[in-house]
Design a protein around this motif. Structure first.
Motif, mmCIF file in Angstrom:
data_model
loop_
_atom_site.group_PDB
_atom_site.id
_atom_site.type_symbol
_atom_site.label_atom_id
_atom_site.label_comp_id
_atom_site.label_asym_id
_atom_site.label_seq_id
_atom_site.Cartn_x
_atom_site.Cartn_y
_atom_site.Cartn_z
ATOM 1 N N VAL A 145 25.475 39.807 26.326
ATOM 2 C CA VAL A 145 25.647 39.470 24.904
ATOM 3 C C VAL A 145 24.329 38.925 24.367
ATOM 4 N N ARG A 146 23.808 39.557 23.342
ATOM 5 C CA ARG A 146 22.543 39.108 22.756
ATOM 6 C C ARG A 146 22.756 37.840 21.943
ATOM 7 N N VAL A 147 21.802 36.898 22.047
ATOM 8 C CA VAL A 147 21.856 35.636 21.304
ATOM 9 C C VAL A 147 20.504 35.414 20.627
ATOM 10 N N PRO A 148 20.441 34.531 19.620
ATOM 11 C CA PRO A 148 19.176 34.312 18.910
ATOM 12 C C PRO A 148 18.077 33.790 19.828
ATOM 13 N N THR A 149 16.842 34.137 19.502
ATOM 14 C CA THR A 149 15.708 33.739 20.331
ATOM 15 C C THR A 149 15.184 32.351 19.993
ATOM 16 N N ASP A 150 15.687 31.731 18.927
ATOM 17 C CA ASP A 150 15.160 30.421 18.519
ATOM 18 C C ASP A 150 16.034 29.263 18.987
#
Length: 364
Positions: free
Chosen positions: A152-157
């Motif tokens: 599952v992709r999540v934000p990089t920040d």
């Protein structure tokens, strides 16, 4: 490729760091460099063989990391993406098609067999196979092979190591309140246990607008911690806990959760309910464990329902929780203590001593 991993060699053995060989990703697989992995109760009951995953194995199923490579059949993530690795599911059975992947017909084989559907493992020590693919990942390691379906992709920040527990324990506790019970604003809930699943449920109960949030546990310091998270009442566990809750709520709680998997506690979680109340059972017990309930009590529309993974659709729910964390409305960082992967055994033994219920181990 060569990786370092914490291996479970035999029943109840301490984790031991070792160098293993990891496969390159196949068509539907993803290679992830891990930034952090949550230590979950399920890892420990498998280590102790309550749930008989063949050993030796690499456990760990709350991984978060950076994609390094993908198979040619993977299109939703790419190298450089930040991802959380959650439970695996087939995506094709009736329950998956209904949007209920936690009830996948192949859940047990995909998450607890330690091998791919074709029987192969992704890990070896020389010529000896080591079971990998635990929850489609085996993430107590520097790198893991995950599947297209559990990445599952999540934000990089956002702080990536802290997001791993969204994969299972925090997803389960929060999802039980938000997805399974759907607690209404102004309602009452009693939560039995003070571990990470219970604490995530407290945070979700606050989000839901529950006005009476009661936690029940044996450790006074951990109970005080749940109050810091938003519990309105805390009770030391005792035989009369259900009666105490009925007194606090003027007749009984509308909802309850048992996170302990202890039959006597599950019975209390049912007996503390008002008529028409719902008890969610979400602890992992040894196979064959039985509970005795008063049938007259159930007759008055009290319900008991099992909950797996918070009834979540991870591709939707994990990013939603991450966004709530970003907004300061779901402070999951309060639940987490970090350790180097080399100190994983210390992380386990200190679980009852530290206020934070969730350990995250970080490769380094």
């Amino acid at each position: 490729m060569k990786i370092e991993a914490a291996v479970t060699e035999h029943t109840s053995a301490p984790f031991t760091l070792d160098e293993l060989d990891l496969d390159a990703p196949r068509s539907d697989e993803v290679l992830v460099r891990l930034a952090g992995t949550g230590v979950c109760h399920t890892d420990l009951v498998v280590r102790d063989q309550w749930l008989p995953v063949p050993l030796p194995a690499v456990l760990g199923h709350e991984g978060a990391g950076v994609v390094e490579d993908v198979g040619d059949g993977v299109h939703h993530v790419a190298p450089g993406d930040h991802v959380v690795l959650t439970y695996d599911h087939c995506g094709a059975c009736r329950r998956c098609a209904e949007g209920r992947p936690a009830l996948c017909a192949h859940f047990l084989t995909r998450n607890f067999s330690g091998v791919r559907p074709d029987g192969s493992t992704s890990l070896r020590r020389g010529t000896t196979e080591v079971r990998g693919r635990f929850f489609g990942q085996s993430s107590f390691a520097t790198h893991a092979i995950a599947t297209s379906g559990n990445t599952v992709r999540v934000p990089t920040d956002l702080p990536l190591p802290l997001l791993g527990p969204l994969a299972c324990g925090i997803q389960t506790g929060a999802g039980s309140v938000l997805n399974s019970l759907r607690c209404a604003a102004g309602s009452s809930i009693a939560i039995f246990g003070t571990g990470s699943v219970a604490c995530a449920a407290v945070l979700a109960a606050v989000l839901s607008g529950c006005t009476t949030i009661i936690t029940v546990g044996r450790n006074p310091a951990k109970l005080r911690f749940t109050a810091e998270l938003g519990a309105t009442h805390t009770l030391l566990a005792r035989n009369e806990a259900a009666e105490d809750i009925r007194d606090l709520t003027g007749g009984g709680a509308e909802y309850s959760l048992d996170t302990t998997a202890k039959p006597a506690i599950l019975r209390q979680a049912v007996e503390c309910l008002d008529q028409g109340g719902i008890c969610g059972h979400l602890g992992a017990s040894a196979p064959g464990t039985e509970v005795h309930l008063d049938m007259i009590s159930l007759l008055f529309s009290r319900q008991v329902r099992g909950i797996v993974e918070g009834d979540s659709v991870p591709a939707q729910f994990i990013p939603a929780l991450a966004e709530l964390y970003r907004q300061g409305r779901f402070p999951l960082d309060k639940l987490i203590a970090t350790y180097p992967l080399s100190d994983i055994n210390q992380a386990v033994t200190e679980a009852d001593q530290r206020p934070q219920p969730k350990a995250v181990v970080i490769p380094g």
